[in-house]
Write an enzyme that holds these catalytic residues in place. Structure first.
Site, PDB file in Angstrom:
ATOM      1  N   ASP A 192       0.703   7.751   8.260  1.00 45.11           N
ATOM      2  CA  ASP A 192       0.044   8.457   7.441  1.00 45.11           C
ATOM      3  C   ASP A 192      -1.204   8.400   7.209  1.00 45.11           C
ATOM      4  OD1 ASP A 192       0.469  10.551   5.231  1.00 45.11           O
ATOM      5  OD2 ASP A 192       0.711   8.930   3.624  1.00 45.11           O
TER       6      ASP A 192
ATOM      7  N   LYS B   7      -4.930   9.178   6.757  1.00 44.85           N
ATOM      8  CA  LYS B   7      -5.664  10.163   6.391  1.00 44.85           C
ATOM      9  C   LYS B   7      -6.812   9.455   5.611  1.00 44.85           C
ATOM     10  CE  LYS B   7      -2.632  10.187   2.424  1.00 44.85           C
ATOM     11  NZ  LYS B   7      -1.852  10.966   1.473  1.00 44.85           N
TER      12      LYS B   7
ATOM     13  N   ASN C 119      -6.303   7.140   2.827  1.00 38.73           N
ATOM     14  CA  ASN C 119      -5.909   5.980   2.898  1.00 38.73           C
ATOM     15  C   ASN C 119      -6.866   4.965   3.552  1.00 38.73           C
ATOM     16  OD1 ASN C 119      -3.234   5.908   1.882  1.00 38.73           O
ATOM     17  ND2 ASN C 119      -2.422   6.799   3.624  1.00 38.73           N
TER      18      ASN C 119
ATOM     19  N   ASP D  81      -1.860   1.076   3.222  1.00 36.12           N
ATOM     20  CA  ASP D  81      -0.367   1.898   3.515  1.00 36.12           C
ATOM     21  C   ASP D  81      -0.070   1.421   5.034  1.00 36.12           C
ATOM     22  OD1 ASP D  81      -0.502   2.212   0.942  1.00 36.12           O
ATOM     23  OD2 ASP D  81      -0.720   4.452   1.175  1.00 36.12           O
TER      24      ASP D  81
ATOM     25  N   THR E 184       0.444  15.583   3.281  1.00 36.16           N
ATOM     26  CA  THR E 184      -0.739  15.763   3.996  1.00 36.16           C
ATOM     27  C   THR E 184      -0.782  16.583   5.109  1.00 36.16           C
ATOM     28  OG1 THR E 184      -0.031  13.594   4.664  1.00 36.16           O
ATOM     29  CG2 THR E 184      -1.755  13.511   3.112  1.00 36.16           C
TER      30      THR E 184
HETATM   31  P1  ATP Z   1      -0.073   8.332  -0.381  1.00 36.90           P
HETATM   32  O1  ATP Z   1       1.160   8.455  -1.467  1.00 36.90           O
HETATM   33  O2  ATP Z   1       0.240   9.364   0.659  1.00 36.90           O
HETATM   34  O3  ATP Z   1      -0.328   7.051   0.239  1.00 36.90           O
HETATM   35  P2  ATP Z   1      -2.541   8.045  -1.680  1.00 36.90           P
HETATM   36  O4  ATP Z   1      -3.217   7.193  -0.775  1.00 36.90           O
HETATM   37  O5  ATP Z   1      -3.567   9.286  -2.437  1.00 36.90           O
HETATM   38  O6  ATP Z   1      -1.171   9.027  -1.277  1.00 36.90           O
HETATM   39  P3  ATP Z   1      -1.730   5.663  -2.946  1.00 36.90           P
HETATM   40  O7  ATP Z   1      -1.702   5.293  -1.582  1.00 36.90           O
HETATM   41  O8  ATP Z   1      -0.632   5.736  -4.004  1.00 36.90           O
HETATM   42  O9  ATP Z   1      -2.085   7.327  -2.769  1.00 36.90           O
HETATM   43  O10 ATP Z   1      -3.176   5.329  -3.804  1.00 36.90           O
HETATM   44  C1  ATP Z   1      -3.529   5.775  -4.958  1.00 36.90           C
HETATM   45  C2  ATP Z   1      -5.017   5.542  -5.060  1.00 36.90           C
HETATM   46  O11 ATP Z   1      -5.034   4.303  -5.461  1.00 36.90           O
HETATM   47  C3  ATP Z   1      -5.871   5.571  -3.925  1.00 36.90           C
HETATM   48  O12 ATP Z   1      -6.289   6.763  -3.476  1.00 36.90           O
HETATM   49  C4  ATP Z   1      -7.041   4.556  -3.918  1.00 36.90           C
HETATM   50  O13 ATP Z   1      -8.111   5.418  -4.658  1.00 36.90           O
HETATM   51  C5  ATP Z   1      -6.496   3.507  -5.152  1.00 36.90           C
HETATM   52  N1  ATP Z   1      -5.950   2.467  -4.283  1.00 36.90           N
HETATM   53  C6  ATP Z   1      -4.834   2.276  -3.568  1.00 36.90           C
HETATM   54  N2  ATP Z   1      -5.022   0.979  -2.883  1.00 36.90           N
HETATM   55  C7  ATP Z   1      -5.954   0.344  -3.318  1.00 36.90           C
HETATM   56  C8  ATP Z   1      -6.556  -0.899  -2.853  1.00 36.90           C
HETATM   57  N3  ATP Z   1      -5.932  -1.619  -2.224  1.00 36.90           N
HETATM   58  N4  ATP Z   1      -7.623  -1.292  -3.665  1.00 36.90           N
HETATM   59  C9  ATP Z   1      -8.194  -0.406  -4.459  1.00 36.90           C
HETATM   60  N5  ATP Z   1      -7.907   0.798  -4.527  1.00 36.90           N
HETATM   61  C10 ATP Z   1      -6.756   1.410  -4.134  1.00 36.90           C
HETATM   62 MG    MG Z   2      -2.028   5.861   0.087  1.00 33.18          MG
END
Ligand code: ATP
Ligand code: MG
Length: 418
Positions: free
Chosen positions: A138, A140, A143, A156, A178
């Site tokens: 995944d 993108k 991530n 992720d 995505t």
């Molecule tokens: P997906 O569910 O497909 O992974 P996503 O990447 O947009 O979608 P999440 O991985 O749930 O969503 O993360 C949400 C948001 O939280 C991210 O876009 C980022 O801004 C923030 N985030 C995630 N992990 C971290 C981290 N380790 N440190 C700082 N911010 C983070």
């Molecule tokens: Mg994510």
């Protein structure tokens, strides 16, 4: 924290103070939090466990959690530990100070030099994970996070495989969110190779870094899928011929001829200024190591305990799944055999009967056959064992236990209908 993700309970497991909601993805909410003991900032990713309770996490998921935990690479967000309540699983992650790479590209496309720098860091992370049998699936821009020095941190890793497992209804499937990054072979729905899919997505990312927009983008999703399937895209006029050629190797719609990680590392455009990252040999592990000998680790935390817990009854780690059963779990430096001997000695002192289970463990009964408590032992490392004691607040009579409860608690007796 309630089920809607409001930060009502500020302290999680007495250990982390939840501060702000950082964002929300397809299947999880991410919070910034502070480790109360060390003061370190962490990100906590909370995922719902509705579907896990029914069947328990599969062996595959347990294995994946365990492998993800052991990914140590400068360009991969570390997973420090995994905690669970009855309803949620929490991944405690390294906090990426610099935010999302996406936010930076949105302000303006990168020149080739900067695009290459981030792409090299991404490939270094991919190469490390792929050689350990872990695929992202995944990838993108969302991530790709940045640390305080504005270096890349891929997040992720391995999670999409995990969410496929724990969201079997597919309703919140990450891939739905995505489509612009989907490899053609996924659209063809004929099964795919995780490594090839990650390379395709890395090609989309490189294109987007340098162009400031995505290579396949159409309001009509079917038209977009058609473009992806054919692999037809145009590079922007400022793209150098070397980068154009390289992008066509990455975004080759045929996975069999698509460039591999090894070939990427040999490409002249890619190689410019590339510094190979040496990962600490002690951090390295092979998939075979994991499969051959799951008892070799000599450090443990809640992550491992969850991964190794019998049947992964996560609810038992925090609250009791059944209010009449009290579950205690602790790690012991005694050998399993020694623990059993001690339990047996104490039970016999109290004129109780000890029945050995098939696996490492015992049931302690009254002379009339009522079960008082059970002890299960899992060998975690050469030196450590996880001991799980289950005690009933009311006496268990075999005939009062439903077959499921009995089986879940390791009872092997025949059960008469009352
Ligand atoms: P997906 O569910 O497909 O992974 P996503 O990447 O947009 O979608 P999440 O991985 O749930 O969503 O993360 C949400 C948001 O939280 C991210 O876009 C980022 O801004 C923030 N985030 C995630 N992990 C971290 C981290 N380790 N440190 C700082 N911010 C983070
Ligand atoms: Mg994510």
């Amino acid at each position: 924290m309630d089920d809607h993700g409001d930060v009502r309970e500020k302290i999680l497991f007495g250990k982390y103070e939840l501060q702000t909601l950082l964002g929300q993805g397809a299947f999880a909410k991410v919070y910034r939090a502070k480790n109360l003991r060390t003061g370190q900032s962490v990100a906590i990713k909370a995922m719902s466990l509705q579907n896990v309770q029914k069947g328990g996490l599969t062996e595959l998921v347990k294995r994946e959690i365990s492998i993800m935990h052991r990914l140590h690479h400068p360009h991969i967000v570390r997973i420090f530990e995994v905690l669970a309540t009855k309803k949620k699983i929490y991944f405690v992650l390294e906090f990426a100070e610099g935010g999302e790479l996406f936010a930076k590209v949105r302000k303006g496309r990168f020149n080739e030099h900067l695009s290459r720098r981030y792409f090299q860091q991404l490939i270094s992370a991919l190469s490390y994970c792929h050689s350990r049998g872990v695929f992202h699936r995944d990838l993108k821009l969302e991530n790709l996070l940045l640390d305080e020095k504005l270096d890349l941190k891929v997040t992720d890793f391995g999670l999409s495989a995990l969410t496929d497992q724990i969201q079997p209804d597919g309703l919140l499937h990450t891939r739905c969110g995505t489509p612009a990054y989907l490899a053609p072979e996924i659209l063809a729905n004929k099964g795919y190779d995780g490594a090839k899919v990650d390379i395709w997505s890395s090609g989309i990312i490189l294109y987007a870094l340098n162009a400031g927009y995505l290579p396949f983008n159409d309001r009509n999703i079917m038209d977009m899928y058609r473009q992806i399937y054919k692999g037809t895209f145009r590079c922007s006029e400022w793209t150098s011929p070397e980068l154009k050629r390289f992008l066509h190797r990455l975004l080759d719609s045929n996975p069999n001829t698509r460039i591999t990680v090894e070939q990427i590392m040999g490409d002249p455009w890619f190689k410019k200024g590339y510094k190979h990252i040496h990962t600490d040999a002690t951090d390295c592990f092979g998939l075979e190591d994991y499969e051959d000998n799951s008892t070799q680790y000599d450090f443990l935390n809640a992550f491992d305990i969850i991964s190794f817990a019998s049947g992964l009854d996560l609810s038992g780690l925090i609250g009791s799944p059944d209010c009449s059963i009290v579950v205690e779990r602790f790690v012991s430096a005694e050998s399993p055999e020694r623990i059993i001997e001690e339990v047996a000695a104490k039970a016999e002192e109290g004129r109780m009967t000890v029945v050995r289970k098939k696996d490492l463990g015992v049931m302690v009964e009254r002379p009339n056959g009522d079960i008082i408590f059970t002890v299960d032992i899992h060998r975690l490392t050469d030196k450590l064992a996880l001991q799980t004691n289950k005690r009933c607040t009311t006496v268990w009579r075999p005939m009062e236990l439903s077959k499921d409860t009995a089986r879940a608690n390791g009872c092997t007796k025949n059960y008469r209908k009352p």
